[in-house]
Design a protein around this motif. Structure first.
Motif, PDB file in Angstrom:
ATOM      1  N   GLN A   8      -4.869  16.773 -17.330  1.00 29.04           N
ATOM      2  CA  GLN A   8      -4.431  15.528 -17.960  1.00 29.04           C
ATOM      3  C   GLN A   8      -3.555  14.722 -17.004  1.00 29.04           C
ATOM      4  OE1 GLN A   8      -2.653  17.105 -21.531  1.00 29.04           O
ATOM      5  NE2 GLN A   8      -4.547  16.940 -22.696  1.00 29.04           N
ATOM      6  N   THR A   9      -2.682  15.396 -16.279  1.00 23.54           N
ATOM      7  CA  THR A   9      -1.853  14.726 -15.272  1.00 23.54           C
ATOM      8  C   THR A   9      -2.737  14.082 -14.216  1.00 23.54           C
ATOM      9  OG1 THR A   9      -0.029  16.272 -15.619  1.00 23.54           O
ATOM     10  CG2 THR A   9      -0.053  15.074 -13.527  1.00 23.54           C
ATOM     11  N   PHE A  10      -3.749  14.812 -13.775  1.00 23.51           N
ATOM     12  CA  PHE A  10      -4.668  14.312 -12.760  1.00 23.51           C
ATOM     13  C   PHE A  10      -5.377  13.043 -13.245  1.00 23.51           C
ATOM     14  CE2 PHE A  10      -8.681  14.198 -10.431  1.00 23.51           C
ATOM     15  CZ  PHE A  10      -8.239  14.364  -9.131  1.00 23.51           C
ATOM     16  N   GLU A  11      -5.827  13.053 -14.486  1.00 22.28           N
ATOM     17  CA  GLU A  11      -6.497  11.884 -15.053  1.00 22.28           C
ATOM     18  C   GLU A  11      -5.550  10.688 -15.133  1.00 22.28           C
ATOM     19  OE1 GLU A  11      -8.291  13.011 -18.771  1.00 22.28           O
ATOM     20  OE2 GLU A  11      -9.503  14.562 -17.805  1.00 22.28           O
ATOM     21  N   THR A  12      -4.313  10.929 -15.527  1.00 22.18           N
ATOM     22  CA  THR A  12      -3.312   9.862 -15.589  1.00 22.18           C
ATOM     23  C   THR A  12      -3.050   9.300 -14.197  1.00 22.18           C
ATOM     24  OG1 THR A  12      -2.272  10.908 -17.505  1.00 22.18           O
ATOM     25  CG2 THR A  12      -0.943   9.315 -16.284  1.00 22.18           C
ATOM     26  N   GLN A  13      -2.935  10.184 -13.222  1.00 24.91           N
ATOM     27  CA  GLN A  13      -2.717   9.745 -11.847  1.00 24.91           C
ATOM     28  C   GLN A  13      -3.897   8.918 -11.342  1.00 24.91           C
ATOM     29  OE1 GLN A  13      -2.071  13.621 -10.125  1.00 24.91           O
ATOM     30  NE2 GLN A  13       0.139  13.303  -9.997  1.00 24.91           N
ATOM     31  N   THR A  14      -5.101   9.332 -11.687  1.00 27.36           N
ATOM     32  CA  THR A  14      -6.292   8.591 -11.267  1.00 27.36           C
ATOM     33  C   THR A  14      -6.256   7.169 -11.812  1.00 27.36           C
ATOM     34  OG1 THR A  14      -7.611  10.614 -11.140  1.00 27.36           O
ATOM     35  CG2 THR A  14      -8.816   8.530 -11.333  1.00 27.36           C
ATOM     36  N   ALA A  15      -5.923   7.039 -13.078  1.00 28.78           N
ATOM     37  CA  ALA A  15      -5.847   5.713 -13.691  1.00 28.78           C
ATOM     38  C   ALA A  15      -4.783   4.859 -13.010  1.00 28.78           C
ATOM     39  CB  ALA A  15      -5.557   5.844 -15.187  1.00 28.78           C
ATOM     40  N   GLU A  16      -3.638   5.452 -12.684  1.00 23.98           N
ATOM     41  CA  GLU A  16      -2.563   4.723 -12.026  1.00 23.98           C
ATOM     42  C   GLU A  16      -2.971   4.304 -10.611  1.00 23.98           C
ATOM     43  OE1 GLU A  16       1.011   2.816 -11.399  1.00 23.98           O
ATOM     44  OE2 GLU A  16       0.133   3.517 -13.260  1.00 23.98           O
ATOM     45  N   ILE A  17      -3.661   5.172  -9.924  1.00 25.84           N
ATOM     46  CA  ILE A  17      -4.137   4.843  -8.574  1.00 25.84           C
ATOM     47  C   ILE A  17      -5.107   3.661  -8.634  1.00 25.84           C
ATOM     48  CG2 ILE A  17      -5.631   5.674  -6.696  1.00 25.84           C
ATOM     49  CD1 ILE A  17      -4.232   8.413  -7.039  1.00 25.84           C
ATOM     50  N   ILE A  18      -6.010   3.690  -9.586  1.00 28.00           N
ATOM     51  CA  ILE A  18      -6.982   2.592  -9.732  1.00 28.00           C
ATOM     52  C   ILE A  18      -6.258   1.278 -10.024  1.00 28.00           C
ATOM     53  CG2 ILE A  18      -8.846   1.702 -11.182  1.00 28.00           C
ATOM     54  CD1 ILE A  18      -9.804   4.654 -11.412  1.00 28.00           C
ATOM     55  N   ARG A  19      -5.284   1.325 -10.948  1.00 28.08           N
ATOM     56  CA  ARG A  19      -4.538   0.100 -11.274  1.00 28.08           C
ATOM     57  C   ARG A  19      -3.783  -0.423 -10.056  1.00 28.08           C
ATOM     58  NH1 ARG A  19      -3.690   2.781 -16.134  1.00 28.08           N
ATOM     59  NH2 ARG A  19      -1.708   3.672 -15.439  1.00 28.08           N
ATOM     60  N   THR A  20      -3.146   0.470  -9.337  1.00 25.61           N
ATOM     61  CA  THR A  20      -2.377   0.072  -8.156  1.00 25.61           C
ATOM     62  C   THR A  20      -3.282  -0.514  -7.091  1.00 25.61           C
ATOM     63  OG1 THR A  20      -0.732   1.790  -8.602  1.00 25.61           O
ATOM     64  CG2 THR A  20      -0.764   0.878  -6.387  1.00 25.61           C
ATOM     65  N   TYR A  21      -4.409   0.116  -6.872  1.00 21.22           N
ATOM     66  CA  TYR A  21      -5.348  -0.384  -5.871  1.00 21.22           C
ATOM     67  C   TYR A  21      -5.866  -1.775  -6.261  1.00 21.22           C
ATOM     68  CZ  TYR A  21      -9.373  -0.779  -2.812  1.00 21.22           C
ATOM     69  OH  TYR A  21     -10.271  -1.231  -1.893  1.00 21.22           O
ATOM     70  N   GLN A  22      -6.232  -1.923  -7.517  1.00 20.51           N
ATOM     71  CA  GLN A  22      -6.737  -3.224  -7.969  1.00 20.51           C
ATOM     72  C   GLN A  22      -5.668  -4.309  -7.844  1.00 20.51           C
ATOM     73  OE1 GLN A  22      -8.121  -2.153 -11.896  1.00 20.51           O
ATOM     74  NE2 GLN A  22     -10.216  -1.778 -11.163  1.00 20.51           N
ATOM     75  N   ALA A  23      -4.422  -3.948  -8.085  1.00 25.56           N
ATOM     76  CA  ALA A  23      -3.333  -4.919  -7.973  1.00 25.56           C
ATOM     77  C   ALA A  23      -3.117  -5.334  -6.519  1.00 25.56           C
ATOM     78  CB  ALA A  23      -2.048  -4.344  -8.544  1.00 25.56           C
ATOM     79  N   THR A  24      -3.308  -4.423  -5.587  1.00 24.60           N
ATOM     80  CA  THR A  24      -3.117  -4.775  -4.173  1.00 24.60           C
ATOM     81  C   THR A  24      -4.286  -5.530  -3.601  1.00 24.60           C
ATOM     82  OG1 THR A  24      -3.975  -2.624  -3.439  1.00 24.60           O
ATOM     83  CG2 THR A  24      -1.585  -2.817  -3.723  1.00 24.60           C
ATOM     84  N   VAL A  25      -5.473  -5.323  -4.147  1.00 24.40           N
ATOM     85  CA  VAL A  25      -6.673  -5.997  -3.656  1.00 24.40           C
ATOM     86  C   VAL A  25      -6.744  -7.427  -4.201  1.00 24.40           C
ATOM     87  CG1 VAL A  25      -9.190  -5.981  -3.680  1.00 24.40           C
ATOM     88  CG2 VAL A  25      -7.947  -3.858  -3.330  1.00 24.40           C
ATOM     89  N   MET A  42       0.818  -1.206   0.000  1.00 30.32           N
ATOM     90  CA  MET A  42       0.000   0.000   0.000  1.00 30.32           C
ATOM     91  C   MET A  42       0.860   1.269   0.000  1.00 30.32           C
ATOM     92  SD  MET A  42      -3.187  -0.482  -0.256  1.00 30.32           S
ATOM     93  CE  MET A  42      -4.574   0.227   0.559  1.00 30.32           C
ATOM     94  N   ASN A  43       2.157   1.156   0.270  1.00 25.71           N
ATOM     95  CA  ASN A  43       3.016   2.331   0.311  1.00 25.71           C
ATOM     96  C   ASN A  43       3.034   3.054  -1.030  1.00 25.71           C
ATOM     97  OD1 ASN A  43       4.736   4.206   1.420  1.00 25.71           O
ATOM     98  ND2 ASN A  43       6.562   2.995   1.039  1.00 25.71           N
ATOM     99  N   HIS A  44       3.144   2.303  -2.123  1.00 23.40           N
ATOM    100  CA  HIS A  44       3.127   2.911  -3.455  1.00 23.40           C
ATOM    101  C   HIS A  44       1.784   3.583  -3.704  1.00 23.40           C
ATOM    102  CE1 HIS A  44       4.140   3.612  -7.597  1.00 23.40           C
ATOM    103  NE2 HIS A  44       3.114   2.912  -8.021  1.00 23.40           N
ATOM    104  N   PHE A  45       0.724   2.931  -3.291  1.00 21.13           N
ATOM    105  CA  PHE A  45      -0.619   3.493  -3.434  1.00 21.13           C
ATOM    106  C   PHE A  45      -0.720   4.810  -2.670  1.00 21.13           C
ATOM    107  CE2 PHE A  45      -4.980   3.961  -1.813  1.00 21.13           C
ATOM    108  CZ  PHE A  45      -5.679   3.985  -3.011  1.00 21.13           C
TER     109      PHE A  45
END
Length: 81
Positions: free
Chosen positions: A63-80, A1-4
């Motif tokens: 655009q940066t915010f949208e990219t970050q949102t997508a990365e957060i979702i991917r990271t969260y899904q990977a940890t779950v 979760m640290n990366h998240f």
């Protein structure tokens, strides 16, 4: 979760930038209206250029915010998973 957590922190900073820039654009647009009333064409042209520049910066930050949102979702899904 640290990366998240790091990603979420970065996105919060980006959100702060977005909010600040939006408020600056609104403030400049109010000044723009006043300059139009006073017919200060030179100052008005300069201000309009500044507003345009800020709107371009805002678009980049969005655009940066949208990219970050997508990365957060991917990271969260990977940890779950």
């Amino acid at each position: 979760m640290n990366h998240f957590d790091t990603l979420v922190g970065q996105q919060l900073e980006t959100m702060d930038q977005l909010l600040f820039l939006q408020s600056e654009i609104e403030r400049c647009q109010e000044i723009e209206q006043e300059l139009e009333k006073l017919q200060e064409k030179t100052k008005l042209n300069f201000l309009r250029e500044e507003i345009l520049s800020m709107k371009l910066q805002l678009k980049e930050i969005q655009q940066t915010f949208e990219t970050q949102t997508a990365e957060i979702i991917r990271t969260y899904q990977a940890t779950v998973s």
